[in-house]
Motif scaffolding. Structure first.
Motif, PDB file in Angstrom:
ATOM      1  N   GLN A   1      10.499  -6.895  11.696  1.00 23.74           N
ATOM      2  CA  GLN A   1      10.951  -6.838  10.315  1.00 23.74           C
ATOM      3  C   GLN A   1      11.635  -5.504  10.048  1.00 23.74           C
ATOM      4  OE1 GLN A   1      10.772  -9.248   7.970  1.00 23.74           O
ATOM      5  NE2 GLN A   1       9.910 -10.636   9.502  1.00 23.74           N
ATOM      6  N   ASN A   2      12.610  -5.508   9.145  1.00 24.87           N
ATOM      7  CA  ASN A   2      13.283  -4.241   8.851  1.00 24.87           C
ATOM      8  C   ASN A   2      12.372  -3.364   7.987  1.00 24.87           C
ATOM      9  OD1 ASN A   2      13.959  -4.539   5.910  1.00 24.87           O
ATOM     10  ND2 ASN A   2      15.089  -6.326   6.683  1.00 24.87           N
ATOM     11  N   LEU A   3      12.620  -2.065   8.031  1.00 28.29           N
ATOM     12  CA  LEU A   3      11.700  -1.108   7.409  1.00 28.29           C
ATOM     13  C   LEU A   3      11.585  -1.265   5.899  1.00 28.29           C
ATOM     14  CD1 LEU A   3      12.400   2.115   9.531  1.00 28.29           C
ATOM     15  CD2 LEU A   3      10.757   0.277   9.917  1.00 28.29           C
ATOM     16  N   PRO A   4      12.685  -1.427   5.137  1.00 28.03           N
ATOM     17  CA  PRO A   4      12.526  -1.604   3.684  1.00 28.03           C
ATOM     18  C   PRO A   4      11.671  -2.818   3.324  1.00 28.03           C
ATOM     19  CG  PRO A   4      14.792  -1.013   4.191  1.00 28.03           C
ATOM     20  CD  PRO A   4      14.121  -1.289   5.495  1.00 28.03           C
ATOM     21  N   ASP A   5      11.818  -3.923   4.085  1.00 23.09           N
ATOM     22  CA  ASP A   5      11.008  -5.103   3.795  1.00 23.09           C
ATOM     23  C   ASP A   5       9.519  -4.837   4.059  1.00 23.09           C
ATOM     24  OD1 ASP A   5      13.235  -6.479   3.040  1.00 23.09           O
ATOM     25  OD2 ASP A   5      13.419  -7.635   4.898  1.00 23.09           O
ATOM     26  N   ILE A   6       9.229  -4.052   5.098  1.00 23.44           N
ATOM     27  CA  ILE A   6       7.824  -3.717   5.389  1.00 23.44           C
ATOM     28  C   ILE A   6       7.231  -2.895   4.248  1.00 23.44           C
ATOM     29  CG2 ILE A   6       6.303  -2.417   6.917  1.00 23.44           C
ATOM     30  CD1 ILE A   6       8.162  -3.153   9.222  1.00 23.44           C
ATOM     31  N   ALA A   7       7.985  -1.914   3.770  1.00 35.61           N
ATOM     32  CA  ALA A   7       7.492  -1.083   2.665  1.00 35.61           C
ATOM     33  C   ALA A   7       7.282  -1.920   1.404  1.00 35.61           C
ATOM     34  CB  ALA A   7       8.469   0.059   2.390  1.00 35.61           C
ATOM     35  N   THR A   8       8.197  -2.853   1.138  1.00 35.62           N
ATOM     36  CA  THR A   8       8.064  -3.720  -0.037  1.00 35.62           C
ATOM     37  C   THR A   8       6.807  -4.583   0.071  1.00 35.62           C
ATOM     38  OG1 THR A   8      10.459  -3.763  -0.356  1.00 35.62           O
ATOM     39  CG2 THR A   8       9.177  -5.536  -1.385  1.00 35.62           C
ATOM     40  N   LEU A   9       6.559  -5.122   1.251  1.00 33.27           N
ATOM     41  CA  LEU A   9       5.375  -5.953   1.466  1.00 33.27           C
ATOM     42  C   LEU A   9       4.092  -5.156   1.253  1.00 33.27           C
ATOM     43  CD1 LEU A   9       4.123  -8.651   2.462  1.00 33.27           C
ATOM     44  CD2 LEU A   9       4.251  -7.708   4.770  1.00 33.27           C
ATOM     45  N   VAL A  10       4.030  -3.959   1.827  1.00 38.06           N
ATOM     46  CA  VAL A  10       2.837  -3.118   1.679  1.00 38.06           C
ATOM     47  C   VAL A  10       2.641  -2.726   0.214  1.00 38.06           C
ATOM     48  CG1 VAL A  10       1.815  -0.887   2.260  1.00 38.06           C
ATOM     49  CG2 VAL A  10       2.918  -2.252   4.038  1.00 38.06           C
ATOM     50  N   ASN A  11       3.724  -2.390  -0.467  1.00 40.32           N
ATOM     51  CA  ASN A  11       3.638  -2.012  -1.878  1.00 40.32           C
ATOM     52  C   ASN A  11       3.107  -3.169  -2.724  1.00 40.32           C
ATOM     53  OD1 ASN A  11       4.289  -0.184  -4.167  1.00 40.32           O
ATOM     54  ND2 ASN A  11       5.741  -1.817  -4.671  1.00 40.32           N
ATOM     55  N   GLN A  12       3.634  -4.369  -2.494  1.00 39.56           N
ATOM     56  CA  GLN A  12       3.168  -5.531  -3.245  1.00 39.56           C
ATOM     57  C   GLN A  12       1.695  -5.828  -2.945  1.00 39.56           C
ATOM     58  OE1 GLN A  12       4.653  -7.333  -5.579  1.00 39.56           O
ATOM     59  NE2 GLN A  12       6.504  -6.087  -5.523  1.00 39.56           N
ATOM     60  N   PHE A  13       1.312  -5.664  -1.696  1.00 34.57           N
ATOM     61  CA  PHE A  13      -0.079  -5.914  -1.306  1.00 34.57           C
ATOM     62  C   PHE A  13      -1.027  -5.015  -2.084  1.00 34.57           C
ATOM     63  CE2 PHE A  13      -3.756  -4.811   1.282  1.00 34.57           C
ATOM     64  CZ  PHE A  13      -4.293  -6.072   1.555  1.00 34.57           C
ATOM     65  N   LEU A  14      -0.719  -3.717  -2.158  1.00 29.34           N
ATOM     66  CA  LEU A  14      -1.600  -2.778  -2.848  1.00 29.34           C
ATOM     67  C   LEU A  14      -1.562  -2.970  -4.358  1.00 29.34           C
ATOM     68  CD1 LEU A  14      -0.983   0.515  -0.822  1.00 29.34           C
ATOM     69  CD2 LEU A  14      -3.003  -0.944  -0.763  1.00 29.34           C
ATOM     70  N   CYS A  15      -0.374  -3.238  -4.904  1.00 34.04           N
ATOM     71  CA  CYS A  15      -0.248  -3.381  -6.358  1.00 34.04           C
ATOM     72  C   CYS A  15      -0.903  -4.657  -6.865  1.00 34.04           C
ATOM     73  CB  CYS A  15       1.229  -3.361  -6.765  1.00 34.04           C
ATOM     74  SG  CYS A  15       2.027  -1.746  -6.603  1.00 34.04           S
ATOM     75  N   ASN A  16      -0.899  -5.697  -6.068  1.00 37.51           N
ATOM     76  CA  ASN A  16      -1.430  -6.980  -6.519  1.00 37.51           C
ATOM     77  C   ASN A  16      -2.937  -7.107  -6.343  1.00 37.51           C
ATOM     78  OD1 ASN A  16       1.133  -7.790  -7.241  1.00 37.51           O
ATOM     79  ND2 ASN A  16       1.527  -8.854  -5.308  1.00 37.51           N
ATOM     80  N   ARG A  17      -3.577  -6.086  -5.776  1.00 41.43           N
ATOM     81  CA  ARG A  17      -5.020  -6.114  -5.587  1.00 41.43           C
ATOM     82  C   ARG A  17      -5.653  -4.929  -6.305  1.00 41.43           C
ATOM     83  NH1 ARG A  17      -2.716  -8.991  -1.919  1.00 41.43           N
ATOM     84  NH2 ARG A  17      -3.832 -10.637  -0.798  1.00 41.43           N
ATOM     85  N   ASP A  18      -6.827  -5.168  -6.820  1.00 41.73           N
ATOM     86  CA  ASP A  18      -7.500  -4.150  -7.626  1.00 41.73           C
ATOM     87  C   ASP A  18      -8.273  -3.190  -6.730  1.00 41.73           C
ATOM     88  OD1 ASP A  18      -8.457  -2.761  -9.791  1.00 41.73           O
ATOM     89  OD2 ASP A  18     -10.094  -4.168 -10.203  1.00 41.73           O
ATOM     90  N   VAL A  19      -7.545  -2.392  -5.956  1.00 42.53           N
ATOM     91  CA  VAL A  19      -8.192  -1.442  -5.053  1.00 42.53           C
ATOM     92  C   VAL A  19      -8.038  -0.006  -5.535  1.00 42.53           C
ATOM     93  CG1 VAL A  19      -7.975  -2.924  -3.042  1.00 42.53           C
ATOM     94  CG2 VAL A  19      -6.122  -1.344  -3.582  1.00 42.53           C
ATOM     95  N   ASN A  20      -7.158   0.223  -6.520  1.00 41.45           N
ATOM     96  CA  ASN A  20      -6.944   1.571  -7.055  1.00 41.45           C
ATOM     97  C   ASN A  20      -6.630   2.575  -5.964  1.00 41.45           C
ATOM     98  OD1 ASN A  20      -7.470   0.833  -9.807  1.00 41.45           O
ATOM     99  ND2 ASN A  20      -9.653   0.821  -9.318  1.00 41.45           N
ATOM    100  N   LYS A  21      -5.819   2.148  -5.015  1.00 40.85           N
ATOM    101  CA  LYS A  21      -5.409   3.017  -3.926  1.00 40.85           C
ATOM    102  C   LYS A  21      -3.896   2.949  -3.761  1.00 40.85           C
ATOM    103  CE  LYS A  21      -9.394   4.478  -2.304  1.00 40.85           C
ATOM    104  NZ  LYS A  21      -9.745   5.920  -2.313  1.00 40.85           N
ATOM    105  N   TYR A  22      -3.325   4.091  -3.390  1.00 42.68           N
ATOM    106  CA  TYR A  22      -1.931   4.130  -2.991  1.00 42.68           C
ATOM    107  C   TYR A  22      -1.860   4.844  -1.652  1.00 42.68           C
ATOM    108  CZ  TYR A  22      -2.108   8.953  -4.677  1.00 42.68           C
ATOM    109  OH  TYR A  22      -2.454  10.269  -4.875  1.00 42.68           O
TER     110      TYR A  22
END
Length: 565
Positions: free
Chosen positions: A418-439
């Motif tokens: 996968q290209n790098l921007p898509d990987i970052a977008t996926l990781v960002n969505q994963f963290l934002c969509n879950r209530d983990v309060n982590k970045y």
């Protein structure tokens, strides 16, 4: 240890009374007061690692700092080659030192008072209080104490009956090991003594009194407490003393209480159960003993009341020791589970760096705790190698769980090309969509055999490119992942020259502080990068922050482009 109570001179039989067995404790000051740790094992280890019996996460405490050893009746402390030393009564020890009652044990340098951690080694025997103890009452009933505590008009048979009851009570209480056993013995004894119909023991949990055990005089358990007098409980707690009414109908204030009238309560005995006060700590409320009857009035004499108080006080001491043991057991279980988690986490994070024809990879990570939120990864594919370094916010278990998850996601995406921007977008969505309060901050490189580099930096420390004395910082251009779900990400190019190195670091390097609170910073990182090896770089960081220890995880990854192959 067992103690014997000598008989009065007129007695011909020696009465031996086994009292509670006490062990020395380690008194550890905490922000909330004091933590008491029972020293009931042959050895008790102290350090920062979760596998220790006593875990202290202060930076001046080594991972395995010291161990307390019991040999017969003697106690010793062994320093385990700790970085900042172990001190007994202000003197640094070399190897082993004997410990005596009230010796003061310190971990860390005496030259850094803000970092000192005091451990008070003292006897676990409860101090005397104003509440009569069992042995005092035995003496009073037997005629040893002054005449004002005796009742000469009472038949000798009655005195011996009370004495035998007290001895039986002591044996029953001391036979209990688990908290449930102690509470049941307390209820059985006090119900027998008072002759009331039912009894309850409440334990204090999270600031509230919660029913722990209830019992009727016929031995049947009681599971609910809706028909008791809350007013009596409140009065006992507020007055910090026993609240008792032998006949509620003849008590002007109590007779008007709604709980008394509705539940037809005739007599009440309500006694706070407290840890005995010491010279340094007040008497803490552990719980409360409540007894009442709906049939008849109470008929306790003065000595009977003394017996009731003494039994409750002795039970409170045993209860305190049992609660300490229970808390220590739970803490030890938690440490063992954390140690298992740390081993699993270490296995997940263990990376075997690939061997490349056109570059040499090296990596080091030094967690400040047993488990942390930094990770690195490297994957060699047909035409390039992908290198990742990330730092999840926070430290400890929560950061480690998120880090392990992100490592798996990124690894799978890189393997799928996968290209790098898509990987970052996926990781960002994963963290934002879950209530983990982590970045997380992260940087990912794709390095090709011809020297081409594509990199993506999400709020991380900028990669450093080094060739000879020339040091360049690769520009950053993206937000961290996990804060804004609508964030977009872009990658950037770079071209490596033969012999050039790229160094990736986490902020545990740049934010390392010396004793004056000065950080290494990015300028210091530029200087560190001129050193030849990662071991030299980390050694420089360790010397910079000495004698303190790392406050954050430190990770370094270096790729040296050789252009061969």
């Amino acid at each position: 240890m067992d103690e014997s109570i000598p008989p009065p001179a007129s007695c011909r039989t020696v009465i031996l009374m086994p009292l509670a067995t006490y062990v020395p404790v380690l008194s550890c000051p905490t922000p909330d007061g004091e933590q008491l740790i029972l020293l009931d094992r042959d050895s008790t280890s102290i350090g920062r690692l979760p596998s220790n019996d006593v875990v202290q996460s202060y930076p001046f405490v080594s991972r395995r700092h010291a161990v307390l050893v019991r040999e017969g009746a003697a106690y010793f402390v062994d320093d385990l080659n700790s970085t900042h030393g172990t001190f007994v009564n202000g003197q640094r020890i070399a190897g082993r030192a004997a410990l005596g009652i009230d010796d003061v044990l310190q971990l860390g340098s005496l030259k850094a008072p803000r970092l000192r951690f005091h451990l008070q080694f003292k006897d676990g025997r409860p101090a005397d209080s104003n509440t009569p103890r069992v042995q005092d009452l035995i003496a009073s009933i037997s005629g040893i104490l002054p005449a004002n505590l005796q009742q000469p008009d009472k038949p000798v048979a009655r005195e011996m009956e009370q004495l035998n009851f007290l001895l039986s009570a002591a044996r029953a209480l001391n036979a209990g090991e688990a908290i449930e056993d102690i509470l049941r013995a307390l209820l059985q004894l006090t119900l027998q003594l008072t002759g009331v119909e039912r009894g309850f023991v409440f334990l204090r949990e999270e600031g509230e009194m919660r029913l722990s055990q209830g019992l009727r005089s016929d031995g049947t358990p009681v599971y609910e407490d809706s028909t008791i007098s809350r007013g009596a409980i409140k009065a006992a707690i507020e007055s910090d003393s026993k609240f008792s009414v032998s006949d509620t109908l003849n008590h002007e204030n109590v007779s008007a209480w709604s709980s008394i009238m509705v539940n037809h309560i005739r007599s009440i005995y309500c006694i706070p159960l407290r840890k005995r006060a010491t010279s340094t700590q007040p008497a803490n409320l552990l719980g409360l003993l409540y007894l009442d009857s709906q049939i008849g009035t109470g008929k306790l004499g003065a000595i009977d009341h003394e017996l009731l108080d003494a039994i409750a006080a002795e039970a409170a001491g045993l209860l305190h020791n049992a609660l300490l043991a229970q808390d220590e057991y739970k803490a030890r279980q938690a440490r063992e589970e954390l140690a298992v988690a740390a081993r699993i986490h270490s296995g997940l994070m263990s990376i075997k760096l690939p061997t490349l024809p056109f570059a040499v990879l090296d990596a080091r990570t030094v967690p400040c705790l047993a488990i942390g939120g930094d990770f690195f990864d490297a994957i060699a594919l047909d035409d390039h190698v992908s290198v990742t370094v990330a730092d999840v916010s926070g430290k400890g278990v929560s950061a480690a769980i998120v880090a392990a998850t992100l490592q798996g996601i990124i690894h799978a995406q890189l393997m799928a090309r996968q290209n790098l921007p898509d990987i970052a977008t996926l990781v960002n969505q994963f963290l934002c969509n879950r209530d983990v309060n982590k970045y997380a901050t992260m940087v990912i490189l794709k390095v090709y055999s011809d020297g081409r580099v594509e990199y993506l930096n999400c709020g991380h420390i900028r990669p450093v490119a080094v060739l000879g004395e020339e040091v360049n910082r690769l520009p950053d251009g993206n937000l961290v992942v996990g804060l804004i779900s609508s964030a977009t990400y872009t990658s950037a190019p770079y071209r490596l020259r033969p012999g050039e190195r790229i160094l990736l670091a986490t902020d545990g390097i740049t934010e390392a502080e010396d004793l004056n609170g000065e950080c290494i910073g990015e300028d210091g990182l530029n200087a560190i990068c001129r050193l030849n090896s990662l071991d030299e770089m980390l050694g420089h960081v360790a010397r910079f922050q000495a004698p303190g220890e790392a406050q954050d995880d430190c990770t370094l990854v270096q790729l040296r482009y050789t252009a061969q192959g």
